[in-house]
Design an enzyme around this catalytic site. Structure first.
Site, PDB file in Angstrom:
ATOM      1  N   TYR A  59      -6.709  -8.067  -6.121  1.00  9.65           N
ATOM      2  CA  TYR A  59      -5.445  -7.903  -5.093  1.00  9.65           C
ATOM      3  C   TYR A  59      -5.454  -9.045  -4.058  1.00  9.65           C
ATOM      4  O   TYR A  59      -6.439  -9.783  -3.834  1.00  9.65           O
ATOM      5  CB  TYR A  59      -5.564  -6.609  -4.516  1.00  9.65           C
ATOM      6  CG  TYR A  59      -4.525  -6.104  -3.714  1.00  9.65           C
ATOM      7  CD1 TYR A  59      -3.249  -6.216  -4.014  1.00  9.65           C
ATOM      8  CD2 TYR A  59      -4.920  -5.997  -2.184  1.00  9.65           C
ATOM      9  CE1 TYR A  59      -2.104  -5.774  -3.218  1.00  9.65           C
ATOM     10  CE2 TYR A  59      -3.628  -5.743  -1.436  1.00  9.65           C
ATOM     11  CZ  TYR A  59      -2.436  -5.667  -1.685  1.00  9.65           C
ATOM     12  OH  TYR A  59      -1.586  -5.266  -0.821  1.00  9.65           O
ATOM     13  N   TYR A  61      -7.698  -2.574   4.254  1.00 11.06           N
ATOM     14  CA  TYR A  61      -8.269  -2.743   2.891  1.00 11.06           C
ATOM     15  C   TYR A  61      -9.537  -3.585   3.156  1.00 11.06           C
ATOM     16  O   TYR A  61     -10.123  -4.122   2.187  1.00 11.06           O
ATOM     17  CB  TYR A  61      -7.106  -3.829   2.577  1.00 11.06           C
ATOM     18  CG  TYR A  61      -7.299  -3.945   0.735  1.00 11.06           C
ATOM     19  CD1 TYR A  61      -7.227  -2.912  -0.044  1.00 11.06           C
ATOM     20  CD2 TYR A  61      -7.688  -5.172   0.244  1.00 11.06           C
ATOM     21  CE1 TYR A  61      -7.287  -2.848  -1.391  1.00 11.06           C
ATOM     22  CE2 TYR A  61      -8.100  -5.274  -0.997  1.00 11.06           C
ATOM     23  CZ  TYR A  61      -7.876  -4.127  -1.928  1.00 11.06           C
ATOM     24  OH  TYR A  61      -7.867  -4.146  -3.295  1.00 11.06           O
TER      25      TYR A  61
END
Length: 250
Positions: A142, A152
């Site tokens: 990602y 994240y």
């Protein structure tokens, strides 16, 4: 169909919204025989709902070398050789995703790296003797590996490690005519993404940043995965392919 009668192992199917499931569907559409792995009996119940009756399902907990070894021994005994491997496995403790990066614990760091990055190396080690020349290994990553994405934190660090592992594995396995690549998929509402704080906002912002204002689907990611596994991608080695509808452009 460009994967007719090819045996491909898919790791990481959690439910029908999983990117791994999008990959499995695309592989099957191209004629592949898909072999599913599952972490434990609880996860097996989800895979059984999706797999065809004759599909091979094999238990494999990537946190255990013994489990990985046993899984690929089972696969060898059942199908002989394989022509592809899809690694769609990642994990980090929820508390390690938000807050301050400097507060990430040692245990949390090691766990995320073990499951999300090292597992690709471990799985490849045991899969390598089964992989035919021309095989393709594909993993999922990602954009948070290269940009600071809110909430994240630890997973972004682990994905950066994973992408580097792709390059080194690709260099190693090229001599055996085995390709290794990664797909950097856009934000999709999967079970994994729902563990990210404010994930709905993340997906909404991601969709707004695509040139056509629509998000990528698991089917679109799956189609790219099928291509990368196949001989059609013979010239693609050690790459990270963006399948995010152009989010990475801005």
């Amino acid at each position: 169909m460009f994967l007719q009668n090819k045996n491909v192992v898919v790791m990481g199917v959690a439910n029908k919204k999983s990117i791994a499931w999008g990959c499995a569907k695309a592989l099957k559409d191209q004629g592949a025989n898909v072999i599913y792995t599952y972490q434990n009996e609880r996860m097996k119940k989800q895979v059984v709902k999706l797999a065809d009756e004759n599909d091979l399902l094999v238990e494999c907990d990537v946190a255990s070398d013994a489990s990985i070894q046993a899984a690929f021994e089972t696969i060898k005994n059942e199908v002989g050789t394989i022509d592809g491997l899809v690694h769609a496995i990642a994990f980090a403790k929820k508390e390690e995703l938000s807050g301050n990066v400097s507060d990430i614990t040692r245990d949390g760091f090691l766990l995320a790296q073990d499951i999300s990055s090292y597992s690709l190396l471990a799985v490849t080690h045991y899969a390598k003797p089964l992989l035919n020349p021309g095989s393709g290994i594909v993993t999922l990553t990602y954009l948070g590996s290269e940009r600071a994405i809110p909430n994240y934190n630890m997973m972004g660090i682990a994905k950066a490690s994973l992408e580097t592992a792709v390059k080194y594995l690709a260099f190693e396995l090229a001599a055996d005519k085995i390709r290794v690549n990664g797909i950097s998929a856009g934000a999709i509402k999967t079970l994994a993404v729902t563990g990210v704080k404010d994930y709905d906002q993340l997906i909404s912002i991601s969709n707004e940043r695509t040139p056509d204002k629509t998000g990528v689907t698991i089917e679109e990611v799956g189609n790219t995965c099928a291509f990368l596994v196949s001989d059609l991608a013979s010239g693609v080695v050690g790459d990270i392919i963006y399948v995010d509808k152009g989010v990475h452009l801005t």
